[in-house]
Scaffold this motif. Structure first.
Motif, PDB file in Angstrom:
ATOM      1  N   GLY A 268       0.829  -1.202   0.000  1.00  0.00           N
ATOM      2  CA  GLY A 268       0.000   0.000   0.000  1.00  0.00           C
ATOM      3  C   GLY A 268       0.857   1.243   0.000  1.00  0.00           C
ATOM      4  N   GLU A 269       1.797   1.283  -0.925  1.00  0.00           N
ATOM      5  CA  GLU A 269       2.737   2.408  -0.960  1.00  0.00           C
ATOM      6  C   GLU A 269       2.074   3.715  -1.361  1.00  0.00           C
ATOM      7  OE1 GLU A 269       6.128   1.579  -3.378  1.00  0.00           O
ATOM      8  OE2 GLU A 269       7.065   0.340  -1.844  1.00  0.00           O
ATOM      9  N   ASN A 270       2.798   4.777  -1.110  1.00  0.00           N
ATOM     10  CA  ASN A 270       2.367   6.107  -1.495  1.00  0.00           C
ATOM     11  C   ASN A 270       3.145   6.421  -2.764  1.00  0.00           C
ATOM     12  OD1 ASN A 270       1.206   8.586  -1.320  1.00  0.00           O
ATOM     13  ND2 ASN A 270       2.442   9.300   0.406  1.00  0.00           N
ATOM     14  N   ILE A 271       2.478   6.352  -3.931  1.00  0.00           N
ATOM     15  CA  ILE A 271       3.241   6.501  -5.176  1.00  0.00           C
ATOM     16  C   ILE A 271       2.935   7.804  -5.904  1.00  0.00           C
ATOM     17  CG2 ILE A 271       3.708   4.045  -5.644  1.00  0.00           C
ATOM     18  CD1 ILE A 271       1.191   4.159  -7.445  1.00  0.00           C
ATOM     19  N   LYS A 283      -2.080   7.482  -2.549  1.00  0.00           N
ATOM     20  CA  LYS A 283      -1.889   6.580  -1.419  1.00  0.00           C
ATOM     21  C   LYS A 283      -2.675   5.310  -1.687  1.00  0.00           C
ATOM     22  CE  LYS A 283      -0.805   5.419   2.889  1.00  0.00           C
ATOM     23  NZ  LYS A 283      -0.560   4.011   2.500  1.00  0.00           N
ATOM     24  N   LEU A 284      -1.948   4.210  -1.897  1.00  0.00           N
ATOM     25  CA  LEU A 284      -2.622   2.922  -2.073  1.00  0.00           C
ATOM     26  C   LEU A 284      -2.961   2.395  -0.687  1.00  0.00           C
ATOM     27  CD1 LEU A 284      -0.168   1.403  -4.695  1.00  0.00           C
ATOM     28  CD2 LEU A 284      -2.294   2.621  -5.144  1.00  0.00           C
ATOM     29  N   HIS A 285      -3.667   1.283  -0.623  1.00  0.00           N
ATOM     30  CA  HIS A 285      -3.895   0.681   0.686  1.00  0.00           C
ATOM     31  C   HIS A 285      -3.320  -0.721   0.644  1.00  0.00           C
ATOM     32  CE1 HIS A 285      -7.142  -1.765  -0.991  1.00  0.00           C
ATOM     33  NE2 HIS A 285      -7.441  -0.686  -1.700  1.00  0.00           N
ATOM     34  N   ILE A 286      -3.090  -1.300   1.785  1.00  0.00           N
ATOM     35  CA  ILE A 286      -2.513  -2.646   1.835  1.00  0.00           C
ATOM     36  C   ILE A 286      -3.430  -3.598   1.069  1.00  0.00           C
ATOM     37  CG2 ILE A 286      -2.026  -4.602   3.400  1.00  0.00           C
ATOM     38  CD1 ILE A 286      -0.994  -2.509   5.420  1.00  0.00           C
ATOM     39  N   GLY A 287      -2.843  -4.316   0.153  1.00  0.00           N
ATOM     40  CA  GLY A 287      -3.638  -5.274  -0.627  1.00  0.00           C
ATOM     41  C   GLY A 287      -4.431  -4.629  -1.742  1.00  0.00           C
ATOM     42  N   THR A 288      -3.920  -3.571  -2.327  1.00  0.00           N
ATOM     43  CA  THR A 288      -4.589  -2.949  -3.485  1.00  0.00           C
ATOM     44  C   THR A 288      -4.701  -3.979  -4.594  1.00  0.00           C
ATOM     45  OG1 THR A 288      -3.795  -0.747  -2.922  1.00  0.00           O
ATOM     46  CG2 THR A 288      -4.335  -1.125  -5.232  1.00  0.00           C
ATOM     47  N   LYS A 289      -5.897  -4.033  -5.207  1.00  0.00           N
ATOM     48  CA  LYS A 289      -6.135  -5.073  -6.217  1.00  0.00           C
ATOM     49  C   LYS A 289      -5.882  -4.566  -7.629  1.00  0.00           C
ATOM     50  CE  LYS A 289      -9.594  -7.557  -3.551  1.00  0.00           C
ATOM     51  NZ  LYS A 289      -9.498  -6.655  -2.370  1.00  0.00           N
ATOM     52  N   PHE A 294      -8.856   4.514  -8.327  1.00  0.00           N
ATOM     53  CA  PHE A 294      -8.738   5.569  -7.323  1.00  0.00           C
ATOM     54  C   PHE A 294      -9.167   6.870  -7.987  1.00  0.00           C
ATOM     55  CE2 PHE A 294      -6.032   2.231  -5.847  1.00  0.00           C
ATOM     56  CZ  PHE A 294      -6.137   2.270  -4.459  1.00  0.00           C
ATOM     57  N   ILE A 295      -9.997   7.620  -7.276  1.00  0.00           N
ATOM     58  CA  ILE A 295     -10.529   8.839  -7.879  1.00  0.00           C
ATOM     59  C   ILE A 295      -9.876  10.079  -7.284  1.00  0.00           C
ATOM     60  CG2 ILE A 295     -12.620  10.251  -8.126  1.00  0.00           C
ATOM     61  CD1 ILE A 295     -14.103   7.531  -8.417  1.00  0.00           C
ATOM     62  N   ILE A 309     -14.446  21.254 -12.787  1.00  0.00           N
ATOM     63  CA  ILE A 309     -13.368  20.350 -13.184  1.00  0.00           C
ATOM     64  C   ILE A 309     -13.734  18.906 -12.857  1.00  0.00           C
ATOM     65  CG2 ILE A 309     -10.909  19.806 -12.869  1.00  0.00           C
ATOM     66  CD1 ILE A 309     -10.488  22.789 -12.304  1.00  0.00           C
ATOM     67  N   GLY A 310     -13.520  18.040 -13.804  1.00  0.00           N
ATOM     68  CA  GLY A 310     -13.842  16.619 -13.633  1.00  0.00           C
ATOM     69  C   GLY A 310     -12.815  15.877 -12.786  1.00  0.00           C
ATOM     70  N   LYS A 311     -12.903  14.555 -12.827  1.00  0.00           N
ATOM     71  CA  LYS A 311     -12.057  13.705 -11.987  1.00  0.00           C
ATOM     72  C   LYS A 311     -10.939  13.053 -12.808  1.00  0.00           C
ATOM     73  CE  LYS A 311     -15.778  11.022 -10.982  1.00  0.00           C
ATOM     74  NZ  LYS A 311     -17.101  11.624 -11.034  1.00  0.00           N
ATOM     75  N   LEU A 312      -9.909  12.658 -12.098  1.00  0.00           N
ATOM     76  CA  LEU A 312      -8.896  11.805 -12.714  1.00  0.00           C
ATOM     77  C   LEU A 312      -9.116  10.430 -12.096  1.00  0.00           C
ATOM     78  CD1 LEU A 312      -6.242  11.487 -14.444  1.00  0.00           C
ATOM     79  CD2 LEU A 312      -5.014  11.759 -12.324  1.00  0.00           C
ATOM     80  N   ILE A 313      -9.289   9.429 -12.930  1.00  0.00           N
ATOM     81  CA  ILE A 313      -9.520   8.085 -12.421  1.00  0.00           C
ATOM     82  C   ILE A 313      -8.278   7.257 -12.724  1.00  0.00           C
ATOM     83  CG2 ILE A 313     -10.994   6.033 -12.583  1.00  0.00           C
ATOM     84  CD1 ILE A 313     -13.100   8.383 -13.604  1.00  0.00           C
ATOM     85  N   ALA A 314      -7.584   6.902 -11.648  1.00  0.00           N
ATOM     86  CA  ALA A 314      -6.341   6.136 -11.800  1.00  0.00           C
ATOM     87  C   ALA A 314      -6.669   4.668 -11.605  1.00  0.00           C
ATOM     88  CB  ALA A 314      -5.327   6.600 -10.763  1.00  0.00           C
TER      89      ALA A 314
END
Ligand SMILES: [Zn+2]
Ligand SMILES: [Zn+2]
Length: 360
Positions: A268-271, A283-289, A294-295, A309-314
């Protein structure tokens, strides 16, 4: 709605081209149209499905998102029109030739001019300045826009209409001799060869507004053709936006695929990820699938009208190692052991318990 895949609904293959999609929609929509199947609920359901599938697959941008992210990618903001509105989708297909353009005509040319403009993805997002170069028509000076010496059409007597009588009925049509104009050129103007107009090249700098999208049409007033009475038509600029290889746009939202290594997902690193306006921490969480989304609010595209302004969807794409050295194998085995997972056994042995009972 049914869980059938949109391609299955339209009975086409995944690589069908836009023409095939259109044809398939047309065929099925005609078959299941409510007017032909009055009171048939099954047909109504089918018709809704066909429409929903076509609204997605018939739109290149939506199709791309659907292929990559499925229905979820289109979300609730996909702007699917409800069943009540089917008439206008339908009209856009079957109404060809029924609705006549109401554009102002001056003798033999329309006043409005349409041109195409291709802009880069980045320029569409942030706006840019482009030089527009195109030709307008204006009345020929030699013949004052008349095309030459004219006489009243003898067939229709100048009315432009042609009346035929059959029994007690009379049919009015456009005069075939003068094409409805009421006059015939008897001596063509040598300057314009009877066309009645000459062309002028126009060139000016145009500010492409922030947030323009594929398929948008921008009207610039008074930049079209010039009529005999001195009136200018409008210029319509049809926008095409070049695709970007990282960002995929959907309305005001933007998708990006973020490749991360499996261990980063586990931890769950912070990338640091790229955004339209630079970089942002995610910020990911432990066990990101894998494929988890992520919005990031306010990291999308500024709406051309509302300025929102719209969203960025990662969307996460988890990368796995394809080969391991001895040391790595040892470390991973240790890791596995620490989780209490036994070598060559599946992680949840309860899966077997159930099946075992079947063979007693
Ligand atoms: Zn002329
Ligand atoms: Zn005529």
């Amino acid at each position: 709605m049914s869980e059938l895949d949109y391609y299955e609904i339209l009975e086409i293959s995944k690589d069908a081209d836009s023409n095939t999609i259109k044809k398939a929609f047309r065929k099925l929509a005609l078959k299941y149209h409510p007017d032909r199947n009055q009171g048939n609920l099954e047909a109504e359901r089918k018709f809704k499905e066909i429409n929903e599938a076509y609204q997605c697959l018939g739109d290149e941008e939506k199709r791309k998102i659907y292929d990559r992210y499925g229905k979820a990618g289109l979300g609730s903001s996909s702007g699917f029109r409800g069943f009540e509105d089917f008439s206008d989708i339908f009209e856009s297909f079957f109404g060809d030739g029924f609705s006549r353009s109401t554009k102002k005509r001056v003798d033999n040319y329309v006043l409005d001019v349409e041109i195409n403009l291709r802009v880069d993805f980045k320029d569409a997002v942030f706006g840019t300045q482009k030089e527009l170069k195109y030709k307008i028509k204006k009345p020929c000076k030699t013949c004052d826009g008349n095309g030459g010496k004219k006489n009243t059409c003898k067939t229709c007597g100048g009315s432009g209409k042609f009346t035929q009588t059959r029994g007690f009925m009379s049919f009015v049509s456009t005069c075939p001799h003068c094409n409805g104009i009421g006059e015939i050129i008897v001596e063509k103007c040598k300057k314009c060869s009877g066309l009645g107009y000459e062309e002028e090249e126009i060139c000016f700098k145009f500010d492409v507004p922030k947030g323009v999208d594929n398929g948008m049409k921008i009207r610039i007033s008074q930049k079209g053709n010039l009529s005999k009475s001195g009136e200018y038509g409008d210029l319509y600029v049809n926008i095409t936006v070049k695709e970007d290889d990282k960002f995929i746009r959907h309305g005001d939202d933007v998708y990006i695929e973020i490749p991360i290594f499996v261990t980063q997902a586990m931890l769950g690193e912070n990338i640091l990820i790229p955004t339209l306006r630079g970089e942002k921490n995610l910020k990911l969480h432990i066990g990101t699938k894998d494929k988890e989304q992520f919005i990031l609010e306010n990291e999308g595209i500024e709406n051309i009208r509302t300025k929102e302004i719209g969203k960025l969807i990662a969307q996460i794409s988890i990368k796995m190692p394809t080969k391991l050295n001895d040391e790595q194998i040892k470390m991973i085995q240790n890791l596995q052991e620490s989780f209490g997972v036994k070598t060559n056994e599946i992680a949840e042995t309860s899966l077997f318990e159930k099946i075992k009972g079947w063979f007693k």
